[in-house]
Design a protein around this motif. Structure first.
Motif, PDB file in Angstrom:
ATOM      1  N   ILE A  36       0.839  -1.195   0.000  1.00  0.00           N
ATOM      2  CA  ILE A  36       0.000   0.000   0.000  1.00  0.00           C
ATOM      3  C   ILE A  36       0.875   1.247   0.000  1.00  0.00           C
ATOM      4  O   ILE A  36       0.432   2.316   0.348  1.00  0.00           O
ATOM      5  N   ALA A 226      -2.081  13.264  -3.182  1.00  0.00           N
ATOM      6  CA  ALA A 226      -3.517  13.448  -2.920  1.00  0.00           C
ATOM      7  C   ALA A 226      -4.365  12.194  -3.090  1.00  0.00           C
ATOM      8  O   ALA A 226      -5.404  12.229  -3.729  1.00  0.00           O
ATOM      9  N   GLY A 227      -3.914  11.089  -2.535  1.00  0.00           N
ATOM     10  CA  GLY A 227      -4.757   9.895  -2.551  1.00  0.00           C
ATOM     11  C   GLY A 227      -4.730   9.118  -3.850  1.00  0.00           C
ATOM     12  O   GLY A 227      -5.430   8.128  -3.987  1.00  0.00           O
ATOM     13  N   TRP A 230      -3.801   5.563  -3.377  1.00  0.00           N
ATOM     14  CA  TRP A 230      -4.886   4.724  -2.844  1.00  0.00           C
ATOM     15  C   TRP A 230      -5.850   4.355  -3.946  1.00  0.00           C
ATOM     16  O   TRP A 230      -6.351   3.229  -3.995  1.00  0.00           O
ATOM     17  N   ILE A 231      -6.145   5.320  -4.846  1.00  0.00           N
ATOM     18  CA  ILE A 231      -7.044   5.009  -5.956  1.00  0.00           C
ATOM     19  C   ILE A 231      -6.421   3.925  -6.828  1.00  0.00           C
ATOM     20  O   ILE A 231      -7.095   2.996  -7.266  1.00  0.00           O
ATOM     21  N   LEU A 233      -4.425   1.661  -5.857  1.00  0.00           N
ATOM     22  CA  LEU A 233      -4.559   0.400  -5.118  1.00  0.00           C
ATOM     23  C   LEU A 233      -5.952  -0.185  -5.337  1.00  0.00           C
ATOM     24  O   LEU A 233      -6.111  -1.389  -5.584  1.00  0.00           O
ATOM     25  N   ALA A 234      -6.957   0.684  -5.281  1.00  0.00           N
ATOM     26  CA  ALA A 234      -8.322   0.216  -5.530  1.00  0.00           C
ATOM     27  C   ALA A 234      -8.437  -0.360  -6.929  1.00  0.00           C
ATOM     28  O   ALA A 234      -9.066  -1.406  -7.138  1.00  0.00           O
ATOM     29  N   ILE A 237      -6.996  -3.834  -7.020  1.00  0.00           N
ATOM     30  CA  ILE A 237      -7.867  -4.814  -6.373  1.00  0.00           C
ATOM     31  C   ILE A 237      -9.076  -5.131  -7.253  1.00  0.00           C
ATOM     32  O   ILE A 237      -9.481  -6.287  -7.398  1.00  0.00           O
ATOM     33  N   TYR A 277     -13.051  10.120  -5.981  1.00  0.00           N
ATOM     34  CA  TYR A 277     -13.116   9.267  -4.786  1.00  0.00           C
ATOM     35  C   TYR A 277     -14.479   8.593  -4.690  1.00  0.00           C
ATOM     36  O   TYR A 277     -14.585   7.420  -4.331  1.00  0.00           O
ATOM     37  N   THR A 280     -14.465   5.807  -7.101  1.00  0.00           N
ATOM     38  CA  THR A 280     -13.795   4.618  -6.565  1.00  0.00           C
ATOM     39  C   THR A 280     -14.764   3.815  -5.713  1.00  0.00           C
ATOM     40  O   THR A 280     -14.821   2.583  -5.813  1.00  0.00           O
ATOM     41  N   LEU A 281     -15.541   4.517  -4.891  1.00  0.00           N
ATOM     42  CA  LEU A 281     -16.527   3.823  -4.050  1.00  0.00           C
ATOM     43  C   LEU A 281     -17.548   3.099  -4.927  1.00  0.00           C
ATOM     44  O   LEU A 281     -17.888   1.939  -4.676  1.00  0.00           O
TER      45      LEU A 281
END
Lengths: 297, 344
Positions: A36, A226-227, A230-231, A233-234, A237, A277, A280-281
């Motif tokens: 991560i 700015a994340g 993480w995006i 990473l999503a 996955i 974001y 992504t959700l």
């Protein structure tokens, strides 16, 4: 017509860093590492890229420094997670925060500024015009004239895809994730494969970082990733690491980002900035629902 | 027990030593720097201030500790803190009661705000099985923009040149005696409650069991999905409480960037404390010592205070890695000693 090419170009621009980082994440995903740390590697890449470009007045040095900066983070990850066998999750979180700290500290220490640093001395990565194609209306505006890193990202997608599925290294990489004991017993060190996957991830995240500070804009600001890590990473996955799938998902995220900018005419910018974001959700939601259906059958 | 203390102390000292090396390389005097740092935060007149500053760190740290120890990977403390802060601010802007009612009301509002935000993630997991690990991270970014919008438009203070809300009603300010802010009392109460729940109640036992082995606890008759939601709500409420107290003890209004780095520091504290509640309190205070002292350090020795951010991450990495390493080392020594005893 201008709106559409603008939207598509915006999509490509915002997709590029996510794509590159996610490709790095894909390699470690296949190697069975819960990595991560893309966020931190990208941020470090962005800072060192800016540093290299600033000191040497040359963008190739910027890219080189970005890659080295991200590899430095990858090496720290390797030291703690692979050598000292520390929990990968804790290493990743620790490394991301370490990266925020180091870049903020160095920004303050080297450039004596807080927040952001911009200077005409930072040489941006150039845009590439492709002869002949650039003269074609509409299509030419999209295919030609993109930032060099955009083409590198495209190339990287193909290379990573080939590397994972068609080479001996790729086979070992997947074996390291699938069943590391059998890889070890066949005489190949799974740890060595993991180390290489992390270093390659560093290279890709470094490129992503260089795009942030030398392509997208020509400055470095604190926490500018700015994340995006993480995006990415999503994204990894969502498609279980598949490079082609990652490219498509990244474009989708890029599209929502562009859409957000487009919606700024009617909505406050704070809401349009949320779009990637939220997207992504939504993507995670669709993924979970599909997974549930599959399990029922 | 002694060994655990030793591992933590050695880890912290190693990290400080590394920090000293960095200072030496850059031409600073590490001894003086550290002396100034600890003097600034631990001198008799200063310790109350340092304690007050540790409140958000300890609360978000406990939030992360309880979550990690019970299973849910709740990384949403930054967002939950902001939502808690926003809720408390809104309450303070529109309600005005005597302090004895006002302060608890705003604290409850703050906890509600945090729990609401973690509840979103909990429901997404409960209904659609979406991993809270990513959803909480995304919700952090959304909360960041949402609160920024809230202080820019609906609750914007007119004539301010910086996005911020007006001051909350004075009855909602946490009372302060010289350097000692009463938010510390709230923190100690919260610590007592959480310690009791985790260590002395059936629920806490079930949570820890689920954290260690979710399948085992489910087969043993624990309602894991109910526990999951309760833990998420509780940890969200803790982070929200931290946010509310930041507003009520500090600037008494919501200013852009008020959440700072508290919540991520809290996550680090939980990790370095190995999710132990008492250790969370200790490390929360220690991080506050570093952060408060960094101001003095910068003032006197010209070492930029951002160094502390680096130092914190290094402490986490070294202490956690060292813990694993030392444990195997001690186990080896023990095994060798026993072997020798048996052969003798």
């Amino acid at each position: 017509m201008n709106i559409i090419t603008g939207l598509i170009n915006g999509m490509i621009t915002s997709a590029t860093p996510i794509l590159l980082a996610a490709l790095g994440g894909s390699l470690t995903y296949y190697a069975g590492i819960f990595n991560i740390a893309m966020e931190g590697m990208m941020l470090s890449g962005a800072f060192f890229g800016m540093l290299g470009s600033y000191y040497f007045h040359s963008w190739p040095m910027g890219i080189l420094f970005a890659i080295l900066g991200a590899i430095l983070m990858a090496l720290i990850f390797i030291l703690f997670a692979v050598v000292l066998k520390m929990d990968e999750f804790i290493t990743g979180i620790g490394l991301n925060l370490f990266s925020v700290g180091v870049t903020t500290y160095m920004l303050r220490q080297i450039f004596k500024v807080k927040g952001a640093f911009a200077s005409p001395e930072i040489v941006p990565i150039p845009k590439i015009d492709i002869p002949w194609i650039k003269d074609i209306p509409v299509v030419g505006e999209i295919i030609s004239g993109q930032n060099l890193i955009v083409y590198i990202a495209l190339l990287a997608t193909i290379v990573v895809s080939y590397l994972v599925f068609k080479t001996r290294f790729g086979l070992r990489l997947r074996a390291a994730g699938y069943n590391r004991t059998s890889l070890d017993t066949s005489g190949v060190s799974a740890n060595r494969i993991r180390v290489w996957s992390l270093i390659l991830c560093g290279v890709l995240c470094g490129l992503a970082g260089s795009f942030l500070s030398l392509g997208y804009v020509t400055l470095f600001s604190e926490g500018m990733s700015a994340g995006r890590g993480w995006i990415s990473l999503a994204a990894v996955i969502l498609v279980s690491g598949n490079p082609t799938g990652i490219a498509l998902i990244s474009l989708l995220f890029g599209f929502t980002d562009g859409l957000g900018l487009f919606m700024q005419r009617s909505l406050p910018s704070q809401f349009t900035s949320m779009v990637p974001y939220v997207a992504t959700l939504v993507a995670l939601f669709v993924y979970s629902v599909r997974l549930k259906k599959k399990q029922k059958i | 027990m002694k060994r655990k203390v030793l591992v933590n102390v050695v880890g912290v000292l190693l990290a400080l030593l590394l920090g000293a090396l960095v200072m030496l390389v850059q031409g600073y005097n590490p001894l003086e720097t550290y002396y100034r740092l600890f003097e600034y935060s631990l001198a008799p007149g200063k310790i109350a201030y340092t304690l007050s500053k540790s409140v958000p760190l300890v609360l978000t740290g406990m939030s992360a500790s309880v979550a990690f120890a019970s299973g849910p990977i709740n990384l949403g403390q930054p967002g939950q803190l902001l939502m808690g802060a926003l809720f408390a601010t809104i309450g303070g802007l529109y309600i005005n009661l005597p302090p004895l009612l006002m302060v608890p009301l705003l604290l409850i509002l703050a906890m509600l705000g945090g729990a609401l935000w973690s509840g979103v993630a909990a429901l997404l997991k409960y209904w659609f099985n979406m991993s809270e690990f990513i959803t909480t991270l995304m919700l952090n970014m959304i909360a960041d923009f949402f609160t920024y919008w809230a202080i820019n438009y609906p609750f914007f203070e007119k004539n301010a040149n910086h996005p911020q809300t007006p001051l909350i009603a004075q009855s909602g300010w946490m009372p302060e005696w010289s350097n000692f802010n009463s938010s510390v009392i709230v923190m100690v109460l919260a610590f007592g409650v959480i310690w009791f729940i985790v260590n002395r109640s059936t629920a806490g036992y079930e949570w820890r069991l689920s954290g260690q082995n979710s399948l085992f606890s489910r087969l043993g008759g624990v309602n894991t999905s109910k526990n999951y939601i309760v833990v998420m709500l509780l940890t969200g409420a803790l982070a929200g409480l931290a946010g509310g107290l930041v507003i009520m003890a500090g600037p008494h209004r919501f200013i852009k960037g008020i959440g700072g780095n508290y919540a991520w520091d809290g996550v680090m504290i939980a990790m370095v404390a190995n999710t132990g509640i008492i250790l969370t309190l200790v490390f929360g205070f220690f991080f506050s010592v570093l952060q408060t002292g960094s101001l003095g350090m910068e003032l006197i020795t010209a070492v930029p205070r951002e160094l502390i951010q680096v130092l914190q991450a290094v402490i986490v990495l070294i202490v956690v890695a060292g813990r694993g390493y030392f444990e195997t080392f001690f186990a080896k020594v023990e095994a060798r000693r026993k072997m020798r005893e048996r052969t003798a």
